[in-house]
Design an enzyme around this catalytic site. Structure first.
Site, short mmCIF file in Angstrom:
data_model
loop_
_atom_site.label_atom_id
_atom_site.label_comp_id
_atom_site.label_asym_id
_atom_site.label_seq_id
_atom_site.Cartn_x
_atom_site.Cartn_y
_atom_site.Cartn_z
N LEU A 516 14.52 29.71 0.38
CA LEU A 516 13.06 29.84 0.32
C LEU A 516 12.43 29.51 1.67
O LEU A 516 11.37 29.99 2.01
CB LEU A 516 12.49 28.89 -0.74
CG LEU A 516 12.82 29.20 -2.19
CD1 LEU A 516 12.37 28.05 -3.09
CD2 LEU A 516 12.15 30.48 -2.62
N GLY A 517 13.09 28.64 2.40
CA GLY A 517 12.52 28.25 3.69
C GLY A 517 13.52 27.42 4.46
O GLY A 517 14.49 26.89 3.89
N GLY A 519 13.88 24.54 7.74
CA GLY A 519 13.27 23.69 8.75
C GLY A 519 14.36 23.15 9.64
O GLY A 519 15.53 23.50 9.49
N ALA A 520 13.96 22.31 10.58
CA ALA A 520 14.92 21.77 11.53
C ALA A 520 15.96 20.91 10.83
O ALA A 520 17.12 20.88 11.23
CB ALA A 520 14.19 20.96 12.59
N VAL A 524 15.52 25.02 2.10
CA VAL A 524 15.05 24.96 0.72
C VAL A 524 15.57 26.17 -0.04
O VAL A 524 15.49 27.30 0.43
CB VAL A 524 13.50 24.93 0.67
CG1 VAL A 524 13.03 24.75 -0.77
CG2 VAL A 524 12.96 23.82 1.55
N LYS A 540 15.62 21.13 -1.95
CA LYS A 540 15.59 20.94 -0.50
C LYS A 540 16.85 20.19 -0.09
O LYS A 540 17.05 19.03 -0.45
CB LYS A 540 14.35 20.14 -0.12
CG LYS A 540 14.18 19.92 1.36
CD LYS A 540 12.83 19.29 1.60
CE LYS A 540 12.67 18.77 3.01
NZ LYS A 540 11.44 18.00 3.13
N ASP A 635 2.35 15.49 9.40
CA ASP A 635 2.72 16.86 9.70
C ASP A 635 1.96 17.84 8.81
O ASP A 635 2.54 18.68 8.16
CB ASP A 635 4.24 17.04 9.55
CG ASP A 635 4.75 18.27 10.29
OD1 ASP A 635 5.89 18.69 10.01
OD2 ASP A 635 4.01 18.83 11.12
#
Ligand SMILES: *[C@@H]1O[C@H](CO)[C@@H](O)[C@H](O)[C@H]1NC(C)=O
Ligand SMILES: *[C@@H]1O[C@H](CO)[C@@H](O)[C@H](O)[C@H]1NC(C)=O
Ligand SMILES: *[C@@H]1O[C@H](CO)[C@@H](O)[C@H](O)[C@H]1NC(C)=O
Ligand SMILES: *[C@@H]1O[C@H](CO)[C@@H](O)[C@H](O)[C@H]1NC(C)=O
Ligand SMILES: *[C@@H]1O[C@H](CO)[C@@H](O)[C@H](O)[C@H]1NC(C)=O
Length: 802
Positions: A516-517, A519-520, A524, A540, A635
């Site tokens: 789904l996504g 990041g660093a 996810v 996640k 953030d």
């Protein structure tokens, strides 16, 4: 039993040395009919005894709570020996009066009666505080019609005699004089007994010490030599209770049933000098009953010498109550309320027995006797453990020699002592982070962070965005005023987290198929739900979890577990299985605000965008002011605002949020946030406060208004590359319509656009103190507070709007 003899001698010598300087006894008067005394600060004494040793009057216990009492008046402690209204303190302005017709009355300022000895009245001609510590109402012929010695509270004094039947009742707490949980009773049958009570009633429960002597006409005598004994009517001593070698001439003495249930005989060196200063003058224990209250109280009903689930230790005459590992006090100021487990008990749902989620914590020489529900003979420790693990009721097992007792919550009569030949095995949840089933609590506490950036990259506002921010090390210092969280009136559902195994999540995500996504530090995945209330979940997976990040993980889990708000993405569970760390969230079907705003050909509607702006603000406000621990998100950006199926905005990714917890002093952390949304103080040696989120929200709000990214490298015009700068230019030149060009809905509502732009300009002020709080932001957006014209940005360089 005789403690501190040497100490007494030393004090005695000191006292004798002081004698020449001793002042003469204070002047003293009888209280005559018709006089009264009012409860107010700095006006305690109504009457003192001829020697000045005892005083009668009001002691201030609380801000607006006065205790009509008798106390030792020549010592700094002003130790109370008798009180009239411990369970019903008198408010300021209350009055104690010896009426013209001879009644003693304590009335509150409205005239309502708080207390009265209900004495004989008519014959009373005066009242007096005597040198023995006895307060009396006397007749013309000095016959005592009423005396405090006949109505003791928790203390008896030399010279005092208790006839059968008589009762001393302990206080509730050291400084709470209402009736407590223990009694010292000279019964009608002559037996002298220490009882626990069926608190809060005063019915006697368990006798933990007794003389076992029966007869008529017995009395408990505390004579002037400091000897306390039970006496028969013919004068013979039935039973010695306690005695002191310190003469009453030189020592104050008292015997008191204390709130902890121990009956103690104390002495205190007399000194008529007002304050002896350096030498520790204090009450010291001569003798006490029973010999070990922890083992002597073993009651079938009630918690024992300490509260439920706690255990008792008795050392040097001092009783201490402790919570076992994995448990904590319900009320640390009132330990007799007992301990509660810090984890959820084992599920009794047969389909998920949770057998491997528990382990045993061993406590040698410890026992919680009596209340067992199962008993096994001829079994060993391993068998007993297995038996308890597979039994969801079992919270504790006690091991004897080849014996095993199973116990349920709550445990009672707990004690630890070298004489206890048993071992306790407490069943405790391995990962207790599942236990944070707390309702929301409100916190008023303002915490502060001071950040030190050891590697500082300086840059202009424009260049900031082009520079790669890397290699920061940040040190937080914080101080926080302690304040107890109050229970919020806004009831929000409790949150309970589930712990998942890696295998369960691997299956749920179909071996981590759909991303789904990314990041660093995490990826996810979409997964299928475990329950019927939803179809999907978001898992996640935290990459490369090193030891250090385990702490972060725990932080995030515990942060989440305590938050619950409509505008926050809800955490459903977690996985902490071997090297795998994962968080399970509710699935947000409409993706992120970033893709909603920027990735669609068609501009989302103005009203929907404004709704999202408000909801996001509410989510941040909750983090800042409404959850149990203040949370700085650090953030805030459109990628971290997710939308559910009805386009409700929910803030996600608390991975970077740090808890500001009372008691912690510092921590190391990397720089947080994403370029473009990061407040200037991150780059300076300035404190990091909740205002960094306000800054980020200001940028986000502009993006929502304008439907474009905060930085666009290929903007038509160089001046438009940085959204904040461009907005300011347009605002300055009163050309706000350029910001929403082509957005007919917005163009129809230019007043509102202007207001929202002004709010965001307030939010992105360089000086954090100029930025409003989220509460103010929300009030301005909702229109309950007017928006003033924002000041110039210091970094503002005059460029053109177009
Ligand atoms: C108090 O009153 C009684 C009775 O009138 C009297 O005997 C006694 O001396 C008085 N005490 C003082 C200190 O005035
Ligand atoms: C003393 O404790 C009792 C029992 O918990 C409580 O009801 C009462 O309010 C307390 N009194 C004071 C003065 O704190
Ligand atoms: C107090 O009682 C003890 C024990 O009976 C006795 O030895 C002592 O003389 C008594 N003291 C007084 C002042 O009566
Ligand atoms: C005094 O009374 C006690 C208890 O009633 C009795 O045991 C004792 O024998 C009596 N002593 C004398 C001297 O009468
Ligand atoms: C449970 O959590 C608390 C606070 O995080 C910690 O101090 C305690 O050691 C933990 N207990 C167990 C049994 O893991």
């Amino acid at each position: 039993m005789f403690l501190d003899q040497k100490y007494h001698l030393m004090l005695l010598c000191f006292f004798l040395a002081l004698l020449p300087f001793a002042t003469v006894a204070q002047s003293h008067k009888n209280i005559s009919l018709g006089s009264s005394h009012t409860a107010e600060a700095g006006n305690s004494i109504w009457a003192v005894s001829p020697s000045g040793n005892f005083a009668f009057g009001f002691q201030q216990i609380q801000e607006n709570g006065f205790l009509l009492s008798i106390w030792f008046n020549q010592i700094p402690e002003k130790t109370v020996v008798w009180s009239a209204n411990g369970g019903n303190l008198a408010p300021k302005g209350s009055k104690v009066e010896l009426t013209k017709d001879g009644s003693l009355l304590l009335n509150d300022p409205t005239g309502r009666q708080i207390w009265s000895p209900g004495s004989s009245g008519v014959e009373t001609s005066y009242a007096a505080m005597l040198d023995t510590g006895n307060f009396v109402l006397a007749s013309q012929s000095s016959e005592y019609l009423w005396q405090s010695f006949d109505h003791p509270t928790d203390t008896i004094l030399p010279g005092q005699v208790l006839n059968q039947p008589s009762t001393l009742v302990s206080r509730y707490l050291e400084t709470n004089y209402s009736s407590g949980r223990f009694q010292f009773v000279l019964k009608g049958n002559g037996n002298l007994v220490l009882y626990t009570t069926h608190y809060p009633t005063n019915a006697p429960n368990f006798a933990y010490w007794t003389t076992q002597k029966f007869g008529n006409g017995f009395s408990l005598v505390f004579n002037q030599s400091g000897v306390l004994f039970l006496q028969a009517s013919n004068g013979s001593i039935i039973s010695m209770i306690s005695s002191s070698t310190s003469p009453t001439k030189d020592f104050y003495q008292r015997a008191v049933l204390e709130y902890d249930g121990v009956f103690r005989h104390y002495v205190y060196p007399k000194s008529s000098s007002s304050n002896t200063g350096s030498l520790q003058m204090a009450w010291s224990t001569v003798d006490f009953l029973p010999s070990n209250i922890c083992s002597d109280i073993r009651e079938d009903f009630g918690s024992g010498a300490c509260g439920f689930n706690s255990y008792c230790m008795f050392d040097g005459g001092i009783k201490s109550c402790y919570c076992p590992y994995g448990y904590s006090f319900i009320d640390p100021d009132d330990v007799m309320k007992g301990c509660k487990p810090d984890f959820d008990s084992q599920s009794c749902d047969g389909s998920s027995p949770e057998t491997d989620l528990f382990y045993f914590h061993e406590m040698e020489n410890t026992d919680w006797p009596l209340t067992d529900y199962e008993y096994f003979k001829q079994v060993n420790e391993d068998w007993c453990k297995q038996e308890c693990l597979s039994d969801c009721f079992c919270a504790l097992t006690i091991l004897g020699s080849n014996e095993c007792w199973k116990k349920k919550l709550p445990f009672s009569n707990g004690m630890q002592d070298s004489t206890v030949q048993r071992k306790a095995l407490l069943k405790i949840r391995k990962d207790n982070s599942t236990s944070k089933c707390e309702g929301p609590v409100r916190k008023k506490d303002q915490s502060k962070l001071i950040m030190v950036i050891s590697v500082l990259l300086s840059s202009s506002v424009l260049l900031n965005l082009l520079l790669l921010v890397a290699g920061f090390s940040v040190v937080y210092w914080w101080r926080s005023k302690s304040s107890k969280p109050n229970q919020s009136s806004q009831a929000i559902v409790e949150t309970c987290l589930r712990s998942f195994t890696f295998e369960e999540l691997r299956k749920a995500t179909n071996e981590f198929k759909e991303v789904l996504g990314q990041g660093a530090f995490s990826t996810v995945y979409k997964g299928v739900s475990f329950d019927h209330t939803r179809n999907h979940i978001a898992v996640k997976k935290l990459n490369n979890m090193v030891k250090e990040n385990e702490e972060e993980f725990k932080t995030e889990v515990s942060t989440f577990s305590r938050t619950n708000h409509r505008n926050l993405v809800q955490l459903l569970g977690f996985c902490n299985d071997g090297e795998h760390r994962m968080l399970v969230y509710e699935f947000m079907s409409q993706g992120s605000l970033a893709s909603f705003l920027f990735d669609t050909s068609e501009r989302p509607s103005w009203s929907q965008r404004m709704q999202i702006a408000l909801e996001t603000a509410r989510g941040i406000l909750y983090l800042h002011e409404e959850c149990s621990t203040q949370i700085i998100h650090c953030d805030i950006k459109p990628q971290n605002v997710l939308l559910d199926e009805s386009f409700t905005a929910k803030i996600s990714d608390f991975g970077l949020a740090k808890l500001l917890k009372i008691g912690q002093s510092r921590t190391n952390t990397g720089i947080r946030g994403t370029k473009g949304y990061v407040a200037p103080e991150w780059f300076r040696n300035m404190p990091i406060t909740i205002k960094v989120d306000v800054y980020s929200y200001g940028v986000l709000l502009l993006e929502i208004i304008c439907c474009r990214r905060s930085f666009e490298a290929n903007a038509e015009n160089e001046n438009q590359m940085v959204l904040t700068d461009w907005t300011y230019d347009c605002f300055h030149e009163r050309k706000l319509d350029l910001l929403v060009e082509g957005d007919n809905e917005a163009l129809d509502e230019m007043k509102m656009v202007e207001k929202y732009v002004m709010v965001s300009l307030w939010c992105i002020q360089e000086d954090p103190s100029l930025r409003p709080t989220m509460k103010k932001v929300l009030q301005m957006l909702e229109g309950s507070v007017d928006v003033a014209t924002p000041p110039d940005l210091p970094s503002f360089t005059t460029t053109m709007c177009l």
